[in-house]
Design an enzyme around this catalytic site. Structure first.
Site, PDB file in Angstrom:
ATOM      1  N   HIS A   1      -0.302   7.305   5.323  1.00 32.45           N
ATOM      2  CA  HIS A   1       0.040   6.450   4.798  1.00 32.45           C
ATOM      3  C   HIS A   1       0.475   4.848   5.284  1.00 32.45           C
ATOM      4  CE1 HIS A   1      -0.091   9.917   1.267  1.00 32.45           C
ATOM      5  NE2 HIS A   1      -0.225  10.638   2.552  1.00 32.45           N
TER       6      HIS A   1
ATOM      7  N   LYS B   1       5.019  -3.875  -7.983  1.00 29.97           N
ATOM      8  CA  LYS B   1       4.580  -2.715  -6.601  1.00 29.97           C
ATOM      9  C   LYS B   1       6.394  -2.678  -5.601  1.00 29.97           C
ATOM     10  CE  LYS B   1       1.386  -5.117  -4.730  1.00 29.97           C
ATOM     11  NZ  LYS B   1       0.121  -3.934  -4.782  1.00 29.97           N
ATOM     12  N   ARG B   2       6.158  -2.327  -5.104  1.00 36.01           N
ATOM     13  CA  ARG B   2       7.400  -1.532  -3.964  1.00 36.01           C
ATOM     14  C   ARG B   2       7.834  -3.555  -3.192  1.00 36.01           C
ATOM     15  NH1 ARG B   2      11.007   2.124  -3.054  1.00 36.01           N
ATOM     16  NH2 ARG B   2      12.339   0.813  -1.394  1.00 36.01           N
TER      17      ARG B   2
ATOM     18  N   LYS C   1       2.911  -7.202   1.749  1.00 31.41           N
ATOM     19  CA  LYS C   1       2.843  -7.078   0.418  1.00 31.41           C
ATOM     20  C   LYS C   1       2.953  -9.013  -0.068  1.00 31.41           C
ATOM     21  CE  LYS C   1       4.150  -2.137  -1.188  1.00 31.41           C
ATOM     22  NZ  LYS C   1       2.777  -1.925  -1.230  1.00 31.41           N
TER      23      LYS C   1
ATOM     24  N   THR D   1      -3.007   2.198  -5.023  1.00 32.85           N
ATOM     25  CA  THR D   1      -3.195   2.755  -5.382  1.00 32.85           C
ATOM     26  C   THR D   1      -2.946   2.270  -7.273  1.00 32.85           C
ATOM     27  OG1 THR D   1      -0.966   3.892  -5.924  1.00 32.85           O
ATOM     28  CG2 THR D   1      -3.260   5.028  -4.479  1.00 32.85           C
TER      29      THR D   1
ATOM     30  N   LYS E   1      -5.139   1.257 -10.859  1.00 29.82           N
ATOM     31  CA  LYS E   1      -4.755   1.595 -12.195  1.00 29.82           C
ATOM     32  C   LYS E   1      -5.063   0.747 -12.730  1.00 29.82           C
ATOM     33  CE  LYS E   1      -1.212   4.387 -10.126  1.00 29.82           C
ATOM     34  NZ  LYS E   1      -0.595   4.117  -9.022  1.00 29.82           N
TER      35      LYS E   1
HETATM   36  C1  26V Z   1       9.022   5.774   5.092  1.00 27.71           C
HETATM   37  C2  26V Z   1       9.810   6.750   5.264  1.00 27.71           C
HETATM   38  C3  26V Z   1      10.695   6.103   6.081  1.00 27.71           C
HETATM   39  C4  26V Z   1      12.284   6.948   5.730  1.00 27.71           C
HETATM   40  C5  26V Z   1      12.730   6.926   4.345  1.00 27.71           C
HETATM   41  C6  26V Z   1      11.688   7.594   3.899  1.00 27.71           C
HETATM   42  C7  26V Z   1      10.233   6.562   3.885  1.00 27.71           C
HETATM   43  C8  26V Z   1      10.073   7.154   2.811  1.00 27.71           C
HETATM   44  C9  26V Z   1       8.389   7.005   2.517  1.00 27.71           C
HETATM   45  C10 26V Z   1       8.223   6.037   4.472  1.00 27.71           C
HETATM   46  C11 26V Z   1       6.673   5.738   3.785  1.00 27.71           C
HETATM   47  C12 26V Z   1       5.770   5.475   2.723  1.00 27.71           C
HETATM   48  C13 26V Z   1       4.498   4.859   2.967  1.00 27.71           C
HETATM   49  C14 26V Z   1       3.747   5.101   2.408  1.00 27.71           C
HETATM   50  O1  26V Z   1       4.135   5.184   0.636  1.00 27.71           O
HETATM   51  N1  26V Z   1       2.891   4.534   2.248  1.00 27.71           N
HETATM   52  C15 26V Z   1       1.558   3.937   0.711  1.00 27.71           C
HETATM   53  O2  26V Z   1       0.966   5.312   0.525  1.00 27.71           O
HETATM   54  C16 26V Z   1       0.045   5.243  -0.418  1.00 27.71           C
HETATM   55  C17 26V Z   1      -0.409   6.445  -0.431  1.00 27.71           C
HETATM   56  O3  26V Z   1      -1.396   6.727   0.170  1.00 27.71           O
HETATM   57  C18 26V Z   1      -0.939   3.662  -0.184  1.00 27.71           C
HETATM   58  O4  26V Z   1      -1.430   3.813  -1.884  1.00 27.71           O
HETATM   59  C19 26V Z   1      -0.007   2.711   0.094  1.00 27.71           C
HETATM   60  O5  26V Z   1      -0.722   1.817   0.396  1.00 27.71           O
HETATM   61  C20 26V Z   1       0.400   2.976   1.128  1.00 27.71           C
HETATM   62  O6  26V Z   1       1.877   1.882   1.510  1.00 27.71           O
END
Ligand code: 26V
Length: 809
Positions: free
Chosen positions: A358, A549-550, A555, A657, A661
């Site tokens: 992701h 968004k975050r 972004k 995503t 929406k």
């Molecule tokens: C990384 C970490 C690092 C450690 C702490 C907790 C944590 C939690 C999540 C992540 C990775 C996040 C990756 C993510 O959210 N990617 C998003 O995924 C979406 C669904 O596929 C996508 O639409 C977004 O573009 C993408 O940024």
């Protein structure tokens, strides 16, 4: 006493009496004493009763058919509220509303006090929740596996413009949806030692153990076709109270084990941009992976007897690398418990797992310091070495392979302190590795996974993300849903791609008027809500321009804010021009340790304060940062948006995503050719989306070839003026240097290409103004967006996974 006896004598149907009975006998309150949360719990428990039988039918049918099951392993499920969704999918909303009305209770009010289950950070977690709903909708037997965090995503408060994080207590009133499965419990070990005997059998003697206990939530598919299970693990000590310690007067020691267990499931790591790196995070990953894999293996052996048929009956999907240690855990069970040899275990493992990537952001790619991994998981460390040896043996057979390539393929990063690379482990242990949008999948092949891709050219594939149209159209936008149904019937509710029948209505002036009226009503509703929540006064006739968004530099909320400042400046300098009235709305959370992101929130607030208080612009521009973005707030904001901001630096947003929406709800997108924006353009048509800026290839080329942001800024009077105003404290008179470093960063490196894209973005925004003034043209484009977004249903995405990765029907 029966409920009918305490009935007030009014006419009440069976369902109302049922809810009342639940209130009295399960919650222990009568009508007079019941608080809103008691009514909510009574309603949920009553609805849950309706689900249970379907739930059992679903799992018995899968069992009887010997069906292959899908297991979706994810450290995040960003579910949001469940009552409205569940009632809608059961087709029971009207009936329950009427029953509650007989009890003088308003269903909508109950729906809105349900806590938001925020067990996720952002896109990855919300995708998992949409997938669960689509799996049930498509009648696929599936389990979601995750952690039942006591504190999910933090609650964001804005104090004097700064983000403050508070714990979210979503379980404060209990959780009436869930079933605690005390019998589904597994022992999870950490640390200790590994011993081998003379026959080569290995035993791991952990130094520490905790128990994982299953807590199940039913997931109801559309029209209740199927009910699947979301199984979240909670932790408990096997020895929760040490009486010996207590009797010695060591009261803390008596509870220490229990406390350690509870700590494991206490918090969701509130970060989606930097790999966490702490021991507790690795413990969480192993805890939930081990419990899930043990559960899957137990179920398989119980139903089918032979562990060797596992890949025929189970498909396990890893949602990013967070559950990647599952690969080593399955190997451990196959070898150490079932006595398989290494090669056979490896083949079964690879056939069973799929892995979804992701993000390409290097800082988000997980790797663990080898000494930590070895101390916590000594047996898994041995297996990682053995897998690596096999992997590198295969790699060395590739003709012309060099040492750099071997080093990139290795499961161990040897540059600097040695680390275990979870993405490489997931890649090696899976038969399928997918990206989440076409562009992202292409970049996986040429960047992070280039060397592994050369070794296994068949493995990487694309599965473009999707969203569930139940929550993200039917439930959040009932006005639009009713209008669509009137125009084209309700087939789109079962097949979102049937929305294409709406396209001809874009040419129908009367329909366009009604479409515009629905959007206007949604904007009025949002305005009223924001006035109540934050005292904001908005003009619903203005263009609602939304970026939610975050908060992350890639972004580029900063690009939007700087453009807002430039627009403000322009309106002040040329008040005589025919400006389009705009409302700029921002919302999103920043990781608590991400200073730059928090400063961007503060800047949005500072700009809002100044702009909103300036009478000289005559209310033509309003800016707001809406606190505490979550799924429920998105459900309010998305249907009210005219313009969707999807402006990431090209190549950096894997998919997005939120973009889907908004477009599904009739907003036009302003965006870069990044992530799924590319495919959205292909579907809605280039005339119905506003694309600007550098492409991913151009970004890469500029970064490689001496991009000079200072020259770019100095060449753009509009940009220079806005940047200098921010830098010199125009928006922060209380602390004029607050944004100096942030703006200097743009001059010095500008990694995210804000300056490079600014002029194109500003021009695109003025093109948006011009389109807005062509009311018919705007509505036509908006309708064509709705009509052509059906392909982005998560039903389509899950259908693709089912056929092409999982081999299930
Ligand atoms: C990384 C970490 C690092 C450690 C702490 C907790 C944590 C939690 C999540 C992540 C990775 C996040 C990756 C993510 O959210 N990617 C998003 O995924 C979406 C669904 O596929 C996508 O639409 C977004 O573009 C993408 O940024």
């Amino acid at each position: 006493m029966k409920v009918s006896d305490i009935d007030s004598g009014r006419q009440r149907g069976a369902l109302a009496l049922n809810i009342l009975d639940t209130l009295v006998h399960r919650i222990g309150k009568d009508e007079q004493a019941a608080l809103p949360h008691d009514w909510l719990a009574a309603t949920i428990l009553t609805v849950r009763n309706e689900i249970i039988e379907r739930w059992m039918v679903s799992s018995k049918a899968a069992h009887a058919a010997g069906a292959k099951r899908v297991y979706y392993l994810s450290l995040e499920f960003l579910i949001g509220r469940l009552l409205r969704d569940t009632l809608a999918n059961l087709q029971a909303s009207a009936e329950v509303k009427a029953a509650l009305a007989e009890l003088d209770v308003d269903l909508t009010a109950l729906e809105e006090i349900e806590p938001d289950a925020a067990l996720g950070n952002g896109g990855l977690g919300r995708l998992a929740a949409c997938f669960m709903e689509s799996l049930a909708t498509l009648d696929l037997p599936a389990y979601g596996y995750g952690i039942r965090y006591v504190n999910g995503m933090f609650r964001q408060r804005i104090d004097d413009g700064w983000q403050v994080e508070l714990p979210e207590t979503w379980l404060q009133y209990g959780n009436p949806w869930e079933f605690r499965r005390r019998e589904s419990a597994y022992v999870i070990g950490f640390g200790g030692e590994v011993h081998g005997d003379e026959n080569g059998a290995v035993t791991w003697k952990p130094a520490e153990i905790v128990e994982a206990m299953a807590v199940d939530t039913p997931v109801v598919g559309w029209r209740a076709r199927r009910v699947n299970t979301l199984r979240l693990w909670t932790a408990r000590s096997l020895d929760p109270f040490r009486l010996d310690a207590f009797n010695r007067g060591d009261f803390q020691g008596a509870m220490a084990d229990q406390l350690r267990a509870e700590t494991l499931v206490r918090v969701l790591y509130p970060n989606d941009s930097t790999a966490a790196g702490q021991e507790l995070r690795l413990r969480q990953e192993y805890f939930f992976s081990s419990a899930s894999i043990q559960d899957i293996v137990r179920r398989h052996v119980q139903y089918f007897g032979d562990i060797r048929t596992l890949p025929d009956r189970a498909a396990i999907q890893l949602n990013d690398t967070h559950p990647a240690v599952s690969v080593a855990e399955l190997m451990r069970l196959l070898i150490d418990q079932y006595g398989l040899d290494f090669d056979e275990a490896w083949e079964l493992t690879q056939k069973t797992f799929g892995y979804t990537n992701h993000t390409l952001l290097p800082e988000a790619l997980e790797s663990w310091p080898l000494p930590l991994f070895e101390r916590l998981l000594p047996r898994h460390m041995q297996l990682v070495y053995a897998i690596n040896a096999k992997l590198l043996r295969a790699a060395r057979k590739v003709e012309g392979i060099d040492d750099r390539s071997i080093a990139a393929i290795s499961l161990i990063d040897e540059g600097g302190e040695r680390r275990v690379r979870m993405a490489n482990l997931a890649f090696a242990g899976a038969h399928s590795v997918n990206g989440v949008a076409a562009l992202h999948t292409g970049l996986m092949k040429t960047t992070v996974f280039a060397d592994l891709h050369r070794l296994y050219p068949e493995r990487i594939n694309n599965k473009t993300n999707g969203i569930t149209p139940r929550r993200w159209l039917q439930e959040c936008n009932p006005g639009l849903t009713a209008l669509i149904t009137e125009a084209i019937g309700d087939r789109f509710m079962d097949d979102a791609e049937a929305l294409t029948a709406l396209a001809p209505f874009a040419g129908d002036a009367a329909f366009r008027e009604r479409f515009a009226a629905v959007k206007h009503a949604n904007k009025v509703a949002l305005s009223n809500y924001l006035r109540g929540e934050m005292g904001l006064r908005l003009d619903p006739a203005a263009l609602f321009d939304v970026q939610i968004k975050r908060i992350h530099e890639y972004k580029r909320q900063l690009l939007n804010i700087i453009e807002t400042v430039a627009l403000y400046d322009q309106i002040r300098s040329h008040p005589e021009r025919d400006w389009t009235p705009r409302v700029k709305l921002f919302a999103g959370k920043a990781a608590s340790s991400y200073h730059q992101a928090k400063l961007i929130i503060k800047l949005a607030g500072d700009v809002a304060r100044r702009v909103n208080a300036d009478p000289s612009i005559g209310g033509l521009l309003k800016v707001a940062f809406v606190p505490n973005y979550n799924v429920s707030l998105a459900e309010r904001m998305v249907p009210a948006a005219d313009l969707s901001e999807q402006i990431s630096t090209a190549g950096m947003e894997a998919s997005g995503t939120g973009n889907m929406k908004f477009a599904l709800n009739g907003a036009l997108t302003i965006g870069t050719l990044d992530g799924a924006n590319v495919e959205i353009r292909d579907h809605v048509g280039a005339d119905n989306i506003v694309i600007f800026g550098l492409t991913a290839d151009e970004v890469a080329a500029q970064r490689a070839g001496g991009y000079d942001p200072r020259a770019v800024i100095e060449n753009s009077a509009e940009l220079a003026q806005a940047v200098n105003a921010i830098a010199s404290g125009v928006f922060s008179p209380d602390d004029p240097n607050r944004y100096r470093d942030l703006m200097n960063g743009l001059y010095d490196h500008d990694w995210f290409m804000v300056a490079a894209d600014f002029d194109a973005y500003s021009a695109a925004q003025r093109a948006v103004d011009a389109r807005w003034n062509d009311r018919d043209g705007w509505q036509r484009s908006a309708i064509l967006n709705v009509a052509n977004m059906g392909w982005f249903s998560s039903d389509r995405t899950i259908g693709d996974y089912a056929r092409e990765i999982w081999g299930v029907k």
